[in-house]
Design a protein around this motif. Sequence first.
Motif, mmCIF file in Angstrom:
data_model
loop_
_atom_site.group_PDB
_atom_site.id
_atom_site.type_symbol
_atom_site.label_atom_id
_atom_site.label_comp_id
_atom_site.label_asym_id
_atom_site.label_seq_id
_atom_site.Cartn_x
_atom_site.Cartn_y
_atom_site.Cartn_z
ATOM 1 N N GLY A 68 0.948 -1.124 -0.106
ATOM 2 C CA GLY A 68 0.014 -0.141 -0.238
ATOM 3 C C GLY A 68 0.715 1.185 -0.109
ATOM 4 O O GLY A 68 0.227 2.328 0.092
ATOM 5 N N LYS A 69 2.164 1.155 -0.381
ATOM 6 C CA LYS A 69 3.063 2.070 -0.464
ATOM 7 C C LYS A 69 2.255 3.234 -1.269
ATOM 8 O O LYS A 69 2.708 4.607 -0.845
ATOM 9 C CB LYS A 69 4.401 1.692 -0.720
ATOM 10 N N SER A 70 2.208 3.001 -2.556
ATOM 11 C CA SER A 70 1.788 3.972 -3.478
ATOM 12 C C SER A 70 0.570 4.562 -2.977
ATOM 13 O O SER A 70 0.302 5.968 -3.188
ATOM 14 C CB SER A 70 1.509 3.397 -4.808
ATOM 15 N N THR A 71 -0.397 3.742 -2.534
ATOM 16 C CA THR A 71 -1.587 4.461 -1.770
ATOM 17 C C THR A 71 -1.471 5.565 -0.828
ATOM 18 O O THR A 71 -2.047 6.504 -0.785
ATOM 19 C CB THR A 71 -2.782 3.529 -1.471
ATOM 20 N N PHE A 72 -0.355 5.173 -0.087
ATOM 21 C CA PHE A 72 0.080 5.894 1.257
ATOM 22 C C PHE A 72 0.690 7.355 0.820
ATOM 23 O O PHE A 72 0.231 8.454 1.240
ATOM 24 C CB PHE A 72 0.980 5.092 2.043
ATOM 25 N N ILE A 141 8.856 3.922 6.667
ATOM 26 C CA ILE A 141 8.999 2.381 6.281
ATOM 27 C C ILE A 141 7.652 2.080 6.295
ATOM 28 O O ILE A 141 7.020 1.775 7.340
ATOM 29 C CB ILE A 141 10.054 1.449 7.196
ATOM 30 N N VAL A 142 7.279 1.315 5.163
ATOM 31 C CA VAL A 142 5.835 1.024 5.066
ATOM 32 C C VAL A 142 5.624 -0.478 5.016
ATOM 33 O O VAL A 142 6.417 -1.151 4.509
ATOM 34 C CB VAL A 142 5.006 1.667 3.940
ATOM 35 N N SER A 143 4.696 -1.269 5.749
ATOM 36 C CA SER A 143 4.448 -2.467 5.560
ATOM 37 C C SER A 143 2.715 -2.849 5.866
ATOM 38 O O SER A 143 2.204 -1.938 6.540
ATOM 39 C CB SER A 143 5.100 -3.388 6.676
ATOM 40 N N SER A 144 2.475 -3.873 5.311
ATOM 41 C CA SER A 144 0.831 -4.214 5.406
ATOM 42 C C SER A 144 0.812 -5.588 6.250
ATOM 43 O O SER A 144 -0.411 -5.623 6.641
ATOM 44 C CB SER A 144 0.198 -4.262 4.155
ATOM 45 N N THR A 145 2.007 -5.925 6.676
ATOM 46 C CA THR A 145 1.988 -7.047 7.473
ATOM 47 C C THR A 145 2.916 -6.610 8.508
ATOM 48 O O THR A 145 3.189 -5.691 8.910
ATOM 49 C CB THR A 145 2.180 -8.532 6.711
ATOM 50 N N ARG A 169 2.279 1.010 9.408
ATOM 51 C CA ARG A 169 1.714 -0.177 9.157
ATOM 52 C C ARG A 169 0.090 -0.028 8.350
ATOM 53 O O ARG A 169 -0.708 0.566 9.078
ATOM 54 C CB ARG A 169 1.357 -1.031 10.393
ATOM 55 N N THR A 170 0.089 -0.235 7.221
ATOM 56 C CA THR A 170 -1.220 0.337 6.338
ATOM 57 C C THR A 170 -2.190 -0.785 6.292
ATOM 58 O O THR A 170 -1.948 -2.018 7.143
ATOM 59 C CB THR A 170 -0.611 0.468 4.873
ATOM 60 N N LYS A 171 -3.179 -0.793 5.741
ATOM 61 C CA LYS A 171 -4.435 -1.572 5.681
ATOM 62 C C LYS A 171 -4.889 -2.104 7.022
ATOM 63 O O LYS A 171 -5.411 -3.021 6.973
ATOM 64 C CB LYS A 171 -4.003 -2.756 4.793
ATOM 65 N N THR A 172 -4.888 -1.201 7.984
ATOM 66 C CA THR A 172 -5.550 -1.517 9.238
ATOM 67 C C THR A 172 -7.023 -1.749 8.933
ATOM 68 O O THR A 172 -7.359 -2.763 9.748
ATOM 69 C CB THR A 172 -5.051 -0.550 9.975
ATOM 70 N N VAL A 217 -2.480 2.651 10.313
ATOM 71 C CA VAL A 217 -3.138 3.660 9.180
ATOM 72 C C VAL A 217 -3.994 2.723 8.156
ATOM 73 O O VAL A 217 -3.633 1.768 8.136
ATOM 74 C CB VAL A 217 -2.348 4.700 8.603
ATOM 75 N N SER A 218 -5.039 3.501 7.714
ATOM 76 C CA SER A 218 -5.728 3.347 6.569
ATOM 77 C C SER A 218 -5.279 4.441 5.643
ATOM 78 O O SER A 218 -5.673 5.660 5.924
ATOM 79 C CB SER A 218 -7.132 3.080 6.851
ATOM 80 N N ASN A 219 -4.949 4.128 4.545
ATOM 81 C CA ASN A 219 -4.806 5.048 3.460
ATOM 82 C C ASN A 219 -5.855 5.770 3.049
ATOM 83 O O ASN A 219 -5.940 6.895 2.270
ATOM 84 C CB ASN A 219 -3.953 4.415 2.197
#
Length: 414
Positions: A68-72, A141-145, A169-172, A217-219
């Motif tokens: 979700g880096k680009s969406t962030f 530094i982004v991760s979704s897991t 941490r994205t996609k919460t 976070v949620s993007n």
Amino acid sequence: MAWASSFDEFFKNFKRESKILSEENITSIKSYIEQNDLQEALSVIDNALRDIENAPLNIAVTGETGTGKSTFINALRGVGQEEEGAATTGVTETTMERKQYDHPKFPQVKIWDLPGIGSTNFPPQNYLTEMKFAEYDFFIIVSSTRFKENDAQLAKAIKEMKMNFYFVRTKTDNDLYNEQKSKPKSFNKENVLMNIRKDCSKHLQEVLSSEPPVFLVSNFERSGYDFPNLEMKLLRELPAHKRHIFMLSLHSVTEDTINLKRDSLKQKVWLEAVKAGAFATIPFGGMISDDLENLDETFNLYRSYFGLDDASLEKIAEDFDMSVNEFKVHLQFPHLFAEGNDVPLGDRLVKYIKHISSVTGGPLATCIYFRKTFYLQNLFLDTAANDAIALLNKEALFEKKVGQYISKPPDYWE
């Protein structure tokens, strides 16, 4: 000297995350004023304002494909996924090159999309060199897991170079949805968030020997989860002269953000007014015009900062099936300086001067330019900020009856 104490007291009113002058500059200016060395005090103010105006901000965002880096990045820039210039989402990373994305309103704010360290063959130190680490103000530094060892090792290398980094941490929202779907009876939102945070921190702590903060976070919800906390953390840890541009670049999606923008702009207006007022006391300083029409451009900028420009209002008006002009009826700022207003501008300005003087202790200078320009700008800032706050709950501005919306605007001048 009254000037020195007024200067000191003014800046004590603001939180660290909104201060645009460093403590060193505040101390220096106060000292020169106490020594009655007005020219040197003005020189410090002038240089500080120039630094604030011209400060570049470079943000590095790194993470693996699919996190979700680009969406962030699009969320940070306030750009929709389908808008022109948006970072491409859902595409497998095929390049080892960094990519630059400018903020649409503030080109000096640049967000750099770096390939995830796991997709390169570089060890952390070499990766940072290849990605030109010295050019950035901080790393995200982004991760979704859970964060991987590569992420922790990269953070360790960044820390050794005395630079700031933040784990996001994205996609919460996805995790919460899936958990609620699979365990509807035992689902507890706070427990799920706590477990995600613990899981992330645990793996990072093993490498870093400390427990770094992890922002969940949620993007797609800039006002929810830890997004506002992340923004406040970044503001607190940025150098003072870079806070202003970062603050203005943030979307006005929470009351705290709007108030911090208001505070930041008020400090800048105050410094400019002090500078202009002080120059008027210096022989041969020249005449200074005080014409309301000359503030039109400034007011339009303020509108843009708070998301009240016509392009932004157009999008909101569409949701209510209205034209922009119809929508503006429900706001205060379009009518602030209008002729025929129930309360004349002069009376409103006098009332506002009394209000702000009761808070700040009155103006620092006594020249006409300082008084009128300073208060007119502050009056508009407060009105625009109040409108932006009101728009956070758009439905509260309207009452839907028989397919029509009826205005219920707040009355600021009772």
